[in-house]
Every structure is written in structure tokens, then in C-alpha cells.
Design a protein around this motif. Structure first.
Motif, PDB file in Angstrom:
ATOM      1  N   ALA A 294      -6.942  -0.944  -8.033  1.00 57.82           N
ATOM      2  CA  ALA A 294      -7.250  -2.262  -7.475  1.00 57.82           C
ATOM      3  C   ALA A 294      -6.308  -3.317  -8.027  1.00 57.82           C
ATOM      4  O   ALA A 294      -5.806  -4.187  -7.293  1.00 57.82           O
ATOM      5  CB  ALA A 294      -8.703  -2.619  -7.783  1.00 57.82           C
ATOM      6  N   MET A 295      -6.057  -3.233  -9.312  1.00 58.04           N
ATOM      7  CA  MET A 295      -5.169  -4.192  -9.973  1.00 58.04           C
ATOM      8  C   MET A 295      -3.758  -4.128  -9.390  1.00 58.04           C
ATOM      9  O   MET A 295      -3.133  -5.161  -9.115  1.00 58.04           O
ATOM     10  CB  MET A 295      -5.144  -3.855 -11.461  1.00 58.04           C
ATOM     11  N   ALA A 296      -3.263  -2.915  -9.171  1.00 57.53           N
ATOM     12  CA  ALA A 296      -1.887  -2.736  -8.698  1.00 57.53           C
ATOM     13  C   ALA A 296      -1.700  -3.226  -7.264  1.00 57.53           C
ATOM     14  O   ALA A 296      -0.704  -3.879  -6.948  1.00 57.53           O
ATOM     15  CB  ALA A 296      -1.490  -1.271  -8.809  1.00 57.53           C
ATOM     16  N   ILE A 297      -2.657  -2.916  -6.387  1.00 57.75           N
ATOM     17  CA  ILE A 297      -2.486  -3.309  -4.991  1.00 57.75           C
ATOM     18  C   ILE A 297      -2.479  -4.827  -4.860  1.00 57.75           C
ATOM     19  O   ILE A 297      -1.708  -5.405  -4.090  1.00 57.75           O
ATOM     20  CB  ILE A 297      -3.574  -2.667  -4.082  1.00 57.75           C
ATOM     21  N   LEU A 298      -3.332  -5.501  -5.646  1.00 56.34           N
ATOM     22  CA  LEU A 298      -3.342  -6.965  -5.628  1.00 56.34           C
ATOM     23  C   LEU A 298      -2.037  -7.524  -6.198  1.00 56.34           C
ATOM     24  O   LEU A 298      -1.447  -8.458  -5.633  1.00 56.34           O
ATOM     25  CB  LEU A 298      -4.528  -7.480  -6.450  1.00 56.34           C
ATOM     26  N   PHE A 299      -1.580  -6.932  -7.305  1.00 54.25           N
ATOM     27  CA  PHE A 299      -0.386  -7.457  -7.964  1.00 54.25           C
ATOM     28  C   PHE A 299       0.855  -7.308  -7.091  1.00 54.25           C
ATOM     29  O   PHE A 299       1.608  -8.269  -6.899  1.00 54.25           O
ATOM     30  CB  PHE A 299      -0.174  -6.741  -9.302  1.00 54.25           C
ATOM     31  N   PHE A 300       1.066  -6.114  -6.546  1.00 51.09           N
ATOM     32  CA  PHE A 300       2.299  -5.905  -5.784  1.00 51.09           C
ATOM     33  C   PHE A 300       2.242  -6.550  -4.406  1.00 51.09           C
ATOM     34  O   PHE A 300       3.279  -6.934  -3.860  1.00 51.09           O
ATOM     35  CB  PHE A 300       2.624  -4.414  -5.705  1.00 51.09           C
TER      36      PHE A 300
ATOM     37  N   TYR B 166       0.830  -1.207   0.000  1.00 54.24           N
ATOM     38  CA  TYR B 166       0.000   0.000   0.000  1.00 54.24           C
ATOM     39  C   TYR B 166       0.869   1.264   0.000  1.00 54.24           C
ATOM     40  O   TYR B 166       0.692   2.159  -0.832  1.00 54.24           O
ATOM     41  CB  TYR B 166      -0.950   0.023   1.195  1.00 54.24           C
ATOM     42  N   ASN B 167       1.792   1.382   0.945  1.00 56.69           N
ATOM     43  CA  ASN B 167       2.613   2.583   1.029  1.00 56.69           C
ATOM     44  C   ASN B 167       3.545   2.724  -0.172  1.00 56.69           C
ATOM     45  O   ASN B 167       3.793   3.844  -0.638  1.00 56.69           O
ATOM     46  CB  ASN B 167       3.405   2.591   2.333  1.00 56.69           C
TER      47      ASN B 167
END
Length: 302
Positions: free
Chosen positions: A90-96, A47-48
Motif C-alpha cells: 500500500a505504501m509503495a503504490i501511493l508513493f510511486f 501499478y505495473n
């Protein structure tokens, strides 16, 4: 077809080979950004890492947007920016989040199922008929995913890695819709505008949770955050430029070059050797995507 679309949208037409080369460079920048973000996600949480990277990208993009005197988008285009930016958040937080828990090459390989999912989204949203070859490709691609997950179990990476793999697969489903939006967006907005609004809207989405989750990053992480923001901005511009000048069916295979970069960065930065089952599974997924992308005998793309 691509040339006619480019002329109709007001951008200068170029050869497909040039668009492919530019898209390949964009994927290389994205892969380098992924490597930086994996390290940042491990150090400070996904997140951060995303909040501060997208915030830095919004600042960079805003400066370029103002410097180039870009016009504010019309309401329909702004709605498209909002839709893709929210989806990308949403896509990025799940991916990373997932990438912090699995080897880099494995995570990228799992994300390759997106083009297969896009086939079914096209059937659902555009009422396209799914051909037998596409169904066979989906079965092969799903088998490739199982092979990669089997290699993960064999390596004894544990439940955290399995949860990370599931998060990446969900992110890939969202990315499938993102592929459709990317082409639509590139035809109505310039690369600078696309990159700026993507960063701005993603930052706004992440900022909603800032009072509860955000903290000021340590000084040692600032160079990596700035580098990741710059790489993401440049990559978005390059891909937007390419997708405005060539059809998605010609550019989609370029996505697979990310596995080469991920394998290299994973080995050099994180000491992650690519396991044989990951290679086999990735080859199965890529083969499935290429099978699904074969042109029909009447000359129409599948």
C-alpha cells in the motif's frame, strides 16, 4: 544497547558507525531505485511498474534464498513478514503514484515527515508520553510541509501535482509504522529472508488486481525493471543488516541522505531543478526530526 540486542538476537555485534555506513549505502540504492521507478511509473503506470519490479525481485530473492538454503520462517515471523509486506504494498503504490506527479526531490522531502508521525504512533501503540519538544518538532515539520506545498503552488504544477503530494504524505504515514516493523523484523529474520519475503508478499498483493490492470511491459522497459528489482533487493538486505545491529534512533537520520540523491538524480535524469522553497521546507522537516530525536537529559531517547 544496540550491541546487547544484536548479541541477544544471534547476529554479530558491530560498531554503530559501521551500521550507519551500511544503512547509508542502502538508502543510496533505494534512491537510485526511486529514480528508475519514477521513470517507469510515468511510462507504464505505478501499478505495473511495481507489479513487475516486485515480481523480478521475488525471483531474484527466491533464487538467493534457495541457493543459501535458508530455513522457512516460523509462524510468528511469517506473520510479521505478511504484515510488513502488505503494508509496504500500500505504501509503495501511493508513493510511486505520487512520485510520477511531483519532482523527485520534492517527493522525497515530503516523505521525511514519517519519523514525526512515528512519534504519535509510538504514543498510540506503545503508550509513550509525547514531550513538549516533540510537539514543537511536529509543528515545525508541518510548517515545512506547507512551505513545500507552497513552492509547488508557486511553480504552477497543477492539481495533479497536489494529488501526488497528498499520496506521498499518506504513504509517509504508513512508512512511519513500517519503521517500527523494520526493527522488529530485522531482529528475528536475516537480510536475505527479509528481502525475499518483502518482494514475494508485495507481488502477491499486486497480483490480486492483475486480471484487471496488468499488461506485459515493452522490451525497452525490461532493463530498468530488472535494475530497480536488484537495487530494491540489495537495499532491503543492507537496511535489514544495519537495523539488526543498531537502534532505529541512530539510523533514522540516515534517511535524510535520500534528499541529496533525489536532488542529484532528479536534475540529471529528469531535468528537475530543486526549487528554493523545497530546500527550505526540507531543511525545516529534517530539523524537526532531529529536534524530536534529541536524547532526554536522563539519557533516554525521546
Amino acid at each position: 544497547m544496540a550491541g546487547r540486542a544484536a548479541r541477544g538476537s544471534g547476529v554479530e555485534p558491530v560498531g554503530t558507525a559501521v551500521a550507519i555506513a551500511v544503512a547509508t549505502l542502502g538508502i543510496a540504492c533505494f534512491s537510485a531505485m526511486d529514480a528508475l521507478m519514477k521513470g517507469l511509473s510515468i511510462a507504464m503506470g505505478a501499478y505495473n511498474a511495481l507489479l513487475w519490479r516486485t515480481a523480478a525481485g521475488a525471483v531474484i530473492g527466491g533464487a538467493v534464498f534457495v541457493w543459501r538454503r535458508q530455513r522457512w520462517p516460523s509462524p510468528p515471523v511469517l506473520r510479521l513478514h505478511l504484515l510488513r509486506g502488505t503494508l509496504a504494498a500500500a505504501m509503495a503504490i501511493l508513493f510511486f503514484w505520487g512520485l510520477a506527479r511531483v519532482p523527485l526531490a520534492q517527493g522525497i522531502a515530503l516523505s521525511f515527515v514519517a519519523p514525526l508521525v512515528a512519534l504519535y504512533l509510538a504514543a498510540l501503540l506503545l503508550k509513550e508520553r509525547i514531550e513538549p519538544a516533540a510537539i514543537a518538532a511536529s509543528v515545525l515539520g508541518f510548517a515545512g510541509v506547507l512551505v513545500i506545498l507552497g513552492g509547488q503552488a508557486e511553480a504552477g504544477l497543477g492539481p495533479e501535482a497536489f494529488a501526488g503530494a497528498v499520496a506521498i504524505l499518506v504513504s509517509a504515514i504508513l512508512y512511519a509504522y513500517n519503521i517500527v516493523l523494520m526493527r522488529r523484523q530485522a531482529l528475528v529474520a536475516g537480510p536475505i529472508e527479509v528481502a525475499f519475503f518483502m518482494s514475494l508478499i508485495m507481488t502477491a498483493c499486486f497480483a490480486l488486481a492483475a486480471p484487471f490492470l496488468a499488461f506485459i511491459p515493452d522490451a525497452e522497459h525490461v532493463p530498468a525493471l530488472a535494475g530497480a528489482a536488484l537495487l530494491a533487493f540489495v537495499s532491503l538486505m543492507l537496511l535489514s543488516w544495519a537495523y539488526a545491529r543498531a537502534e532505529a534512533q541512530h539510523l533514522a537520520p540516515v534517511e535524510y541522505t535520500a534528499f541529496i540523491w533525489a536532488s542529484l538524480f532528479g536534475l540529471l535524469i529528469f531535468g528537475e531543478a530543486v526549487r528554493p522553497l523545497t530546500l527550505i521546507g526540507a531543511a525545516m522537516i529534517v530539523g524537526a526530526c532531529l529536534m524530536a530525536a534529541r536524547r532526554r537529559p536522563n539519557g533516554q531517547g525521546c
